[in-house]
Structure formats: C-alpha cells, structure tokens
Design a protein around this motif. Structure first.
Motif, PDB file in Angstrom:
ATOM      1  N   ALA A  20       7.482  -7.120   5.313  1.00  0.00           N
ATOM      2  CA  ALA A  20       6.609  -5.947   5.415  1.00  0.00           C
ATOM      3  C   ALA A  20       6.168  -5.537   4.023  1.00  0.00           C
ATOM      4  CB  ALA A  20       7.376  -4.799   6.077  1.00  0.00           C
ATOM      5  N   GLN A  21       4.864  -5.341   3.844  1.00  0.00           N
ATOM      6  CA  GLN A  21       4.386  -5.035   2.504  1.00  0.00           C
ATOM      7  C   GLN A  21       3.350  -3.941   2.511  1.00  0.00           C
ATOM      8  OE1 GLN A  21       3.061  -8.848   2.284  1.00  0.00           O
ATOM      9  NE2 GLN A  21       5.024  -9.705   1.663  1.00  0.00           N
ATOM     10  N   VAL A  22       3.309  -3.215   1.417  1.00  0.00           N
ATOM     11  CA  VAL A  22       2.333  -2.146   1.255  1.00  0.00           C
ATOM     12  C   VAL A  22       1.444  -2.481   0.060  1.00  0.00           C
ATOM     13  CG1 VAL A  22       2.067   0.292   0.681  1.00  0.00           C
ATOM     14  CG2 VAL A  22       3.888  -0.423   2.242  1.00  0.00           C
ATOM     15  N   GLY A  52      11.571  -3.948 -10.511  1.00  0.00           N
ATOM     16  CA  GLY A  52      11.335  -3.161  -9.309  1.00  0.00           C
ATOM     17  C   GLY A  52       9.882  -3.052  -8.886  1.00  0.00           C
ATOM     18  N   THR A  53       8.977  -3.778  -9.546  1.00  0.00           N
ATOM     19  CA  THR A  53       7.560  -3.671  -9.166  1.00  0.00           C
ATOM     20  C   THR A  53       7.197  -4.613  -8.014  1.00  0.00           C
ATOM     21  OG1 THR A  53       7.078  -5.171 -11.008  1.00  0.00           O
ATOM     22  CG2 THR A  53       6.596  -2.847 -11.349  1.00  0.00           C
ATOM     23  N   LYS A  55       8.128  -8.246  -7.934  1.00  0.00           N
ATOM     24  CA  LYS A  55       7.847  -9.625  -8.358  1.00  0.00           C
ATOM     25  C   LYS A  55       8.381 -10.648  -7.354  1.00  0.00           C
ATOM     26  CE  LYS A  55       9.791  -9.090 -12.408  1.00  0.00           C
ATOM     27  NZ  LYS A  55      10.123  -7.647 -12.356  1.00  0.00           N
ATOM     28  N   GLU A  56       9.604 -10.416  -6.896  1.00  0.00           N
ATOM     29  CA  GLU A  56      10.174 -11.383  -5.957  1.00  0.00           C
ATOM     30  C   GLU A  56       9.446 -11.334  -4.616  1.00  0.00           C
ATOM     31  OE1 GLU A  56      14.376 -11.666  -5.880  1.00  0.00           O
ATOM     32  OE2 GLU A  56      14.390 -12.838  -4.040  1.00  0.00           O
ATOM     33  N   LEU A 202       4.244   3.755   0.624  1.00  0.00           N
ATOM     34  CA  LEU A 202       5.568   3.141   0.482  1.00  0.00           C
ATOM     35  C   LEU A 202       6.646   4.071   1.025  1.00  0.00           C
ATOM     36  CD1 LEU A 202       5.279   1.544  -3.079  1.00  0.00           C
ATOM     37  CD2 LEU A 202       5.856   0.295  -0.988  1.00  0.00           C
ATOM     38  N   ARG A 239      11.683  -0.253  -6.354  1.00  0.00           N
ATOM     39  CA  ARG A 239      13.106  -0.286  -6.015  1.00  0.00           C
ATOM     40  C   ARG A 239      13.696   1.122  -6.077  1.00  0.00           C
ATOM     41  NH1 ARG A 239      14.931  -4.233  -8.925  1.00  0.00           N
ATOM     42  NH2 ARG A 239      14.664  -5.695  -7.211  1.00  0.00           N
TER      43      ARG A 239
END
Ligand SMILES: Nc1ncnc2c1ncn2[C@@H]1O[C@H](COP(=O)(O)OP(=O)(O)O)[C@@H](O)[C@H]1O
Ligand SMILES: [Mg+2]
Length: 365
Positions: A20-22, A52-53, A55-56, A202, A239
């Motif tokens: 799930a992404q915003v 915490g931006t 990246k993964e 978010l 994060r």
C-alpha cells in the motif's frame, strides 16, 4: 468478523505495508511517474533520500513493476555487517573458506538470481568490497570465497543511500566507477517536510492500517490534531509518522485522536542551530546515551536501562499493561514482572496501579 481483518502473521503484515502506497503530493506523483517509466527496464537505480523517506518501499515497487516481479527481491543492509562478513554474505563461500565456514553457502547475489538485489546504505560498503562488487556487476558472475569458479548470475541491482555519494567520492570513501555503474537512473526522494501534501494522506493510510490491526471500527481525527500533524517537520520522515500514528492508536482512549494525544517532539535545540546533528537517527542518539552510561562505569546498567524502558512505556500507555506489552513487543507476563521489579506495580495489595493523574500529583508534592 473483526478478527478476519487482522493479519494472521507478521509476514503478511509486512507485505501489507510494502504494497500500500501513498503518492499524493505533486512531487511524489512526479516521482511515481518517473519510477513507473524506469521500473520495467533493466537499469540500475540509485535511490537517494533521508532515513524513513521510503527508499526500500520504492525499491520493492520498482521490482514489482518489472519483469522480475515473480522472482526474488533480496534486501541487504550493507552497513549492518563487518567487512569480512559482508563479503561472505554478498558473494557466498565454500566450505572451509575461512575459520567457521563449516559448510558452503550461497551469497545474496545467488539468492537474488533472476530477481532484484536491493543494496541499502551502499555508502557504508568498505572500499575492498566495492572493487569486488564492481567486478561482479561487470562480469555478471560471482565467485564464492574460497572458490575459483565463477557462477553466472542474472540480477538487477538497486542501491540506496542517505548520504550524497559525491561527497564520499571526494573524500576517497567511495569508488567513482562503481557510482556510475549503480547510478544509471537516480531517484531522489524528498524529505516529508518538502512534500507536505503527503502528510495527511499518509496519516489516514496508517490510521487505517494500524486501526484495523488493533481492532478499531473507525478512528476519528480532530481538526486540531490534523493541523498539528500537517505542520510538524517530521525529521524522521514517513517512518516517524508511522510510529507516531501507531503509538497514538495504542494509547488512544475513545477511537478519536485529539491534538493532545499526539506526542510530537518539539523543535530540537540542534535544529535551531542548524547543526549537523539535527537529523541524527534515533539509534545514534541512543548509542550516545549508552556510551555515556558505560563511561560513568555504573553498575547494573542493563537492569537500569530495562527498568527505565518498561516504566516509560507503561506511563506512555496510560498504565495499561496490554498496550505496554504490545508497544514493547514483550509478553504481558514479562512486562508485569518487570513492572513489579521496578516498583511500579505492587503485588497482591493492588492489582492495578494508581491512575496516572494521582501518580503525577504524588510526584509533584
Ligand atoms: N509512499 C508511501 N506510502 C505508504 N507508506 C510508505 C511510503 N513510503 C514509505 N512508507 C513506509 O514508511 C516506512 C519507512 O519506509 P522505508 O522504505 O523503510 O524508508 P527508508 O528505506 O528510506 O528508510 C515503511 O514502513 C514504509 O512502508
Ligand atoms: Mg531503509
């Protein structure tokens, strides 16, 4: 049924978070468009952004949008291992390659064969390993430690860094040739404070995810609380926002988040100076606190730290043992035993502690 909506195991919980992404802020939408364009290619991508931006998450998304989606995605933190270990882990080893190599083991490159290898914190990779990594990428084969035979591999490499690698190159800590090899495409993830349009979406996203997990029907958010969240600077980025929402829901009394429920650290003194420590990760701050404790040569350090941790968590959770054990990831029995040891709970006399308010009064007189 409420229970059915809860993820049955931690693996599934992670996959919910990862899928799930915003991407609401114009900057994030532009990033998403760019990402969608490069994902299907075989290009190496260097993902740059503060801790915490996302990246993964972005790396996983690239993998899922590529032809490799049904093959493994292997994520590796290059900073988490010593030099000798990172070499064996990356490239694998044969039996007896070094003391303790009791059997042969495939490395991460082999594990990711056909898929994507995500090299996180690439700036932390020791120089000696950088040379070997470059060779593997150029020759498309990996040689296990203690072996002479090359094993062909088909791996797409995505790398991430939270530092400007150009600086590391100038300082002689990072190889320029490897940099160009990894940086065919750059994705720069802005800090959350630079894409404020993502903040409230978010917030809603994490209220939904964690609310469901905690068994809440719906969770309200007051206007003042929304404003407080939208105006905060989020040095720890997404994060930090995720942790704040999770913790707020753990202590939230009536399924409605008020401004007062939100514990956002105020402006840190370092930030006001514009000092380099402003974005210092929490782990590093803790590490420094530990080092101070050690250097004072106190006795029973472990006991002290553990007792403080449990007591603070217990207060944070308004003296609720279930929430405290959830927050700390400990069983309720352990939490209870630690609280008793810390003098926070009185056995037999009173099963529940005095309410927080009365304890505060006690402390202030
Ligand atoms: N665009 C996004 N939408 C929803 N959640 C996100 C997004 N970006 C990051 N997250 C979540 O924020 C947390 C931190 O992201 P992560 O990819 O680990 O950051 P980084 O690798 O840059 O430190 C993770 O739990 C991740 O799922
Ligand atoms: Mg990361």
């Amino acid at each position: 049924m409420q229970l059915l909506t809860l993820p049955p195991n931690p693996t599934l919980a992670t996959s919910i978070r990862a899928t799930a992404q915003v991407f609401e802020d114009p900057k994030s939408r532009a990033l998403l468009t760019h990402l969608q364009q490069v994902a299907p290619s075989e290009a190496s991508v260097l993902i740059i952004g503060e801790t915490g931006t996302g990246k993964e998450l972005v790396a996983r998304h690239i993998h899922n949008l590529s032809g490799r989606r049904d093959r493994p995605f292997v994520a590796v933190n290059c900073g988490a291992f010593s030099e000798s270990l990172v070499e064996a882990e990356l490239f694998g080893h044969e039996k007896g390659a070094f003391t303790g190599a009791l059997g042969a083991k495939a490395g991460w490159f082999e594990a990711a064969d056909g898929g994507t290898l995500f090299l996180d914190e690439i700036g932390d990779l020791p120089m000696a390993i950088q040379v070997k990594l470059l060779r593997v990428l150029q020759e498309r084969e990996v040689v296990r430690l203690g072996s002479r035979k090359g094993i062909p591999i088909d791996v797409r490499v995505l790398a991430a860094t939270n530092v400007q690698l150009e600086k590391a190159i100038n300082a002689g800590h990072f190889r320029e040739d490897l940099y160009y090899r990894l940086n065919v495409v750059t994705l720069q993830l802005p800090a959350l404070r630079e894409r404020r349009g993502d903040i409230l979406p978010l917030v809603r996203h994490f209220i939904g995810t964690y609310g469901r997990r905690l068994g809440f029907e719906t969770v309200g958010l007051s206007d003042a609380a929304a404003r407080k969240l939208a105006e905060y600077d989020w040095p720890g980025n997404i994060r930090e926002l995720e942790n704040v929402i999770h913790h707020t829901l753990l202590v939230c009394q009536d399924e409605r988040i008020e401004a007062a429920d939100l514990r956002l650290p105020g402006l840190r003194p370092e930030r006001l100076d514009g000092g380099a420590a402003a974005d210092e990760p929490l782990e590093a701050q803790l590490e420094r606190a530990f080092l101070r404790l050690f250097s004072e040569r106190r006795s029973h350090v472990h006991e002290q730290v553990e007792s403080l941790l449990v007591r603070e968590a217990y207060q944070f959770c308004h003296a609720n043992q279930v929430h405290t054990s959830d927050l700390l990831g400990l069983s309720r029995n352990i939490v209870r035993a630690r609280l008793i040891a810390a003098g926070e709970l009185v056995v037999n006399k009173r099963r529940t502690p005095a309410p927080l308010a009365s304890r505060i009064v006690r402390l202030s007189i």
